[in-house]
Design a protein around this motif. Structure first.
Motif, PDB file in Angstrom:
ATOM      1  N   TYR A  86     -23.357  55.544 -44.926  1.00  0.00           N
ATOM      2  CA  TYR A  86     -24.340  56.928 -44.043  1.00  0.00           C
ATOM      3  C   TYR A  86     -23.610  57.208 -42.931  1.00  0.00           C
ATOM      4  O   TYR A  86     -23.543  58.978 -42.917  1.00  0.00           O
ATOM      5  CB  TYR A  86     -25.362  56.028 -44.095  1.00  0.00           C
ATOM      6  CG  TYR A  86     -26.270  57.026 -42.766  1.00  0.00           C
ATOM      7  CD1 TYR A  86     -26.543  58.161 -43.227  1.00  0.00           C
ATOM      8  CD2 TYR A  86     -26.051  56.901 -41.276  1.00  0.00           C
ATOM      9  CE1 TYR A  86     -27.514  58.845 -42.391  1.00  0.00           C
ATOM     10  CE2 TYR A  86     -26.719  57.245 -40.810  1.00  0.00           C
ATOM     11  CZ  TYR A  86     -27.464  58.900 -41.260  1.00  0.00           C
ATOM     12  OH  TYR A  86     -28.260  59.588 -40.058  1.00  0.00           O
ATOM     13  N   ARG A  87     -22.736  56.055 -41.620  1.00  0.00           N
ATOM     14  CA  ARG A  87     -21.973  56.949 -40.822  1.00  0.00           C
ATOM     15  C   ARG A  87     -21.171  58.340 -41.300  1.00  0.00           C
ATOM     16  O   ARG A  87     -20.475  58.609 -40.379  1.00  0.00           O
ATOM     17  CB  ARG A  87     -22.348  55.471 -39.932  1.00  0.00           C
ATOM     18  CG  ARG A  87     -22.903  55.129 -38.972  1.00  0.00           C
ATOM     19  CD  ARG A  87     -22.928  56.301 -37.455  1.00  0.00           C
ATOM     20  NE  ARG A  87     -24.147  56.102 -36.889  1.00  0.00           N
ATOM     21  CZ  ARG A  87     -25.142  56.394 -36.725  1.00  0.00           C
ATOM     22  NH1 ARG A  87     -26.137  57.866 -37.273  1.00  0.00           N
ATOM     23  NH2 ARG A  87     -25.695  55.968 -35.988  1.00  0.00           N
ATOM     24  N   VAL A  88     -20.251  57.660 -41.924  1.00  0.00           N
ATOM     25  CA  VAL A  88     -18.786  58.080 -42.573  1.00  0.00           C
ATOM     26  C   VAL A  88     -19.445  59.931 -42.952  1.00  0.00           C
ATOM     27  O   VAL A  88     -19.016  60.782 -42.784  1.00  0.00           O
ATOM     28  CB  VAL A  88     -17.706  57.284 -43.615  1.00  0.00           C
ATOM     29  CG1 VAL A  88     -16.936  58.725 -44.151  1.00  0.00           C
ATOM     30  CG2 VAL A  88     -17.720  56.260 -42.853  1.00  0.00           C
ATOM     31  N   THR A  89     -20.850  59.726 -43.458  1.00  0.00           N
ATOM     32  CA  THR A  89     -21.333  61.009 -44.336  1.00  0.00           C
ATOM     33  C   THR A  89     -21.531  61.403 -42.773  1.00  0.00           C
ATOM     34  O   THR A  89     -21.853  63.127 -43.144  1.00  0.00           O
ATOM     35  CB  THR A  89     -22.037  60.947 -45.135  1.00  0.00           C
ATOM     36  OG1 THR A  89     -23.484  60.243 -45.091  1.00  0.00           O
ATOM     37  CG2 THR A  89     -21.984  59.930 -46.585  1.00  0.00           C
ATOM     38  N   ALA A  90     -22.070  61.481 -42.410  1.00  0.00           N
ATOM     39  CA  ALA A  90     -22.272  62.388 -40.332  1.00  0.00           C
ATOM     40  C   ALA A  90     -21.114  63.558 -40.553  1.00  0.00           C
ATOM     41  O   ALA A  90     -21.715  64.442 -40.251  1.00  0.00           O
ATOM     42  CB  ALA A  90     -21.961  61.619 -39.353  1.00  0.00           C
TER      43      ALA A  90
END
Lengths: 99, 524
Positions: B278-282
């Motif tokens: 989820y943090r990478v998709t930021a």
């Protein structure tokens, strides 16, 4: 097609297909075989959702295409999906939730 | 040359059914070891605590065999390279909405291309080390897919690299540039896991749970902004992704069905890898809301549709059957959907002097779009920031951060996120491990750190490395040189090399259509 006897709440499943000339007959076939489906468009893509289950039938696709079609060819059209691929056989592909 | 005698027309031999072919060409080719123990042949399957009783229970719904795989993959490549060629020959790059659009591509191609190669390597390892022929073959196909994706991304990129900045050194950039440590650290975290955790991390959490958020709006955005090569490689790759998603989903169901004791281990991995992914998709969140000149959908809309509706409302209902709960900290992600893209773009905007892309403040029209997409947060928290920045720009003081940011020890994003439920207070968590303090950006990242502190203490954090003197020197130009960046790669978009070229090229085109001279009409 199976009868809709499931008692659980009908959660949607869906498939996203590239919008192209080659895929139009495939999309039409899905529409025909899944009367409860909803179709939405975004640039380049067609998203088809239906309660509980989507079936893609070889026979219908062949009718629309006017030529032979292997279900493996669906790999050329599919971009994404949600649900489980419950069946992928010579004559049909079924996307449905298991539980 | 002698021609073979014409064969008599015979009836087409009846082909085996898909099911029978799959049986014959995957399971049927497996063998039992005779002079080594099975545990010697597959030595990496025990240490994660996963129990497998029956490898043959693995189902591949695609029933893919090598002949069908090669046939369709070849067709996909043929179509893709035809588009790439046509685009190059027809100066397709001039039909983009704007050269600033390519910033989204620079983030994507720079960040993702090396990850494809990492995925290729690890799936090849799984194809060797799983003890069942079904998952081994599925992993082999995915391994080949991933290297194909890397290749097609390089070809797509090379088309633009001839004419635009920021794409000439993506491979070295990936190892060195600060923001690329976000996707890099994610993948290296996954690559250094055991085989089953990798499968949940990449196969399930990344490919099934979040791949829609990553790829579908991205490719739709490419299509909407005139970027045919990206759209086509995206669709070509994404049609492989649907197989990868299936592998991820089959993997999780297989592990959960094999043994009751696997459930808790798998839940821990879902909790960890949901938040990591989820943090990478930021990075995609800010791309959708800020980097696309022509907008497709907001991050919030995309998150609601692809994650909340499809995954939480659909998939997790199914997994509940096995005792699996929605991922830990998912409520923080839901609450953050109103804030995420704004916070991430603000970070990229301030630090783009040291990146391989450029940024620009949103125009009034763009801000109005953001207001209607985020009625509860944009006007209140983020419009004032940009209005202030507009004044700065008018006074010649476009904002670039002067110092270096504190990075999160886990996701490695500068700590610009806010406290759950309070968009005005920065969130910063501290954990102590063996006498040292480690900082994380959120409840999710703190939980991940504290679960495996021995692992995350080893993180290669770009800012720390600069301070330790490992990145070319103490000054900005020295660091940028070490990054392999060149003039025109970084900074403000307006007035940049790409912007100037774009205006000149479009100006020429406009002049061509506006005032065709007789000489030109003759077309000699």
């Amino acid at each position: 097609m199976s009868d809709q006897t499931e008692t659980k709440a009908a959660r949607d499943v869906g498939v996203v297909i590239q919008e192209s000339e080659n895929n139009r007959p495939v999309i039409e076939a899905i529409e025909q075989d899944n009367p409860a489906c909803t179709i939405s468009h975004s640039p380049g893509l067609v998203r088809i959702t239906a309660p509980q289950r989507i079936v893609i039938t070889q026979e219908t696709v062949e009718e629309k295409l006017g030529r032979e079609w292997e279900t493996h060819e669906f790999q050329m059209a599919i971009v994404s999906y949600f649900g489980n691929i419950q069946e992928w056989d010579d004559d049909e592909i079924v996307i449905a939730w298991d539980h | 040359m002698t021609l073979a005698p014409e064969q008599k027309k015979t009836k087409k031999p009846k082909k085996l059914s898909m099911k029978a072919r799959y049986e014959a060409l995957t399971r049927g080719l497996d063998w039992e070891p005779s002079y080594v123990q099975k545990s010697e042949m597959f030595p990496h399957l025990d240490y994660e605590g996963i129990t497998i009783h029956d490898w043959s229970a693995w189902e591949d719904p695609f029933r893919l065999t090598i002949d069908a795989y090669c046939k369709y993959q070849a067709e996909k490549d043929k179509r893709l390279y035809a588009v790439l060629d046509g685009f190059a020959q027809g100066q397709g790059h001039l039909n983009l909405t704007d050269a600033s659009y390519l910033n989204a591509m620079k983030v994507f191609l720079g960040g993702v291309t090396p990850l494809e190669y990492g995925a290729h390597r690890h799936f090849a390892y799984l194809a060797r080390h799983f003890a069942g022929p079904g998952p081994r073959f599925a992993a082999l196909c995915q391994s080949i897919d991933e290297i194909r994706h890397m290749q097609t991304e390089i070809h797509t990129l090379s088309n633009y690299n001839k004419l635009y900045s920021g794409m000439h050194n993506w491979s070295e950039n990936h190892d060195r540039v600060w923001y690329l440590s976000v996707p890099k650290s994610f993948f290296e975290d996954a690559l250094s896991c055991g085989p089953f955790e990798f499968l949940i991390a990449v196969g399930f959490s990344f490919e099934y749970l979040l791949t829609n958020l990553l790829f579908v709006p991205f490719m739709s955005g490419a299509s909407f902004n005139g970027d045919l090569p990206t759209m086509t490689f995206g669709f070509s790759a994404q049609s492989d992704e649907s197989r990868h998603m299936t592998l991820g989903l089959e993997a999780i169901k297989f592990l959960l069905e094999q043994d009751e004791a696997n459930v808790e281990i798998v839940q821990g991995w879902i909790d960890k890898w949901f938040w990591r992914s989820y943090r990478v998709t930021a990075l995609v969140a800010q791309m959708l809301d800020y980097m696309l000149p022509r907008k497709v959908m907001s991050w919030k809309e995309s998150f609601e549709l692809y994650f909340e509706e499809q995954m939480l409302g659909g998939l997790f209902e199914d997994l509940a059957f096995y005792g699996i709960k929605p991922p830990r900290h998912v409520e923080d992600a839901i609450a953050e959907k109103e804030l995420l893209s704004h916070q991430v773009y603000w970070i990229l905007y301030q630090f783009s002097f040291a990146a391989s892309f450029t940024t620009s403040a949103p125009t009034d029209e763009h801000m109005d779009w953001l207001s209607q997409a985020y009625p509860d947060t944009f006007d209140k928290h983020y419009r004032p920031l940009w209005e202030k920045e507009k004044k700065n720009i008018a006074n010649g003081g476009r904002h670039f951060a002067r110092g270096l940011p504190q990075l999160c020890q886990v996701c490695q994003i500068p700590m610009g996120f806010t406290e759950p439920g309070d968009p005005t207070t920065l969130c910063q968590r501290e954990s102590e491990f063996e006498g040292e303090i480690y900082h994380t950006c959120s409840n999710g990242c703190q939980w991940i750190f504290e679960r495996e502190p021995e692992k995350y203490r080893q993180a290669w954090l770009p800012v720390h490395q600069i301070y330790q003197g490992n990145c070319g020197g103490p000054s900005v130009p020295e660091v940028l040189e070490w990054y392999g960046l060149k003039d025109g790669d970084a900074g403000e978009y307006l007035g940049s090399k790409d912007h100037q070229n774009w205006v000149a090229w479009q100006g020429e085109a406009a002049a061509d259509t506006a005032a065709p001279t007789n000489e030109k009409k003759a077309g000699a």
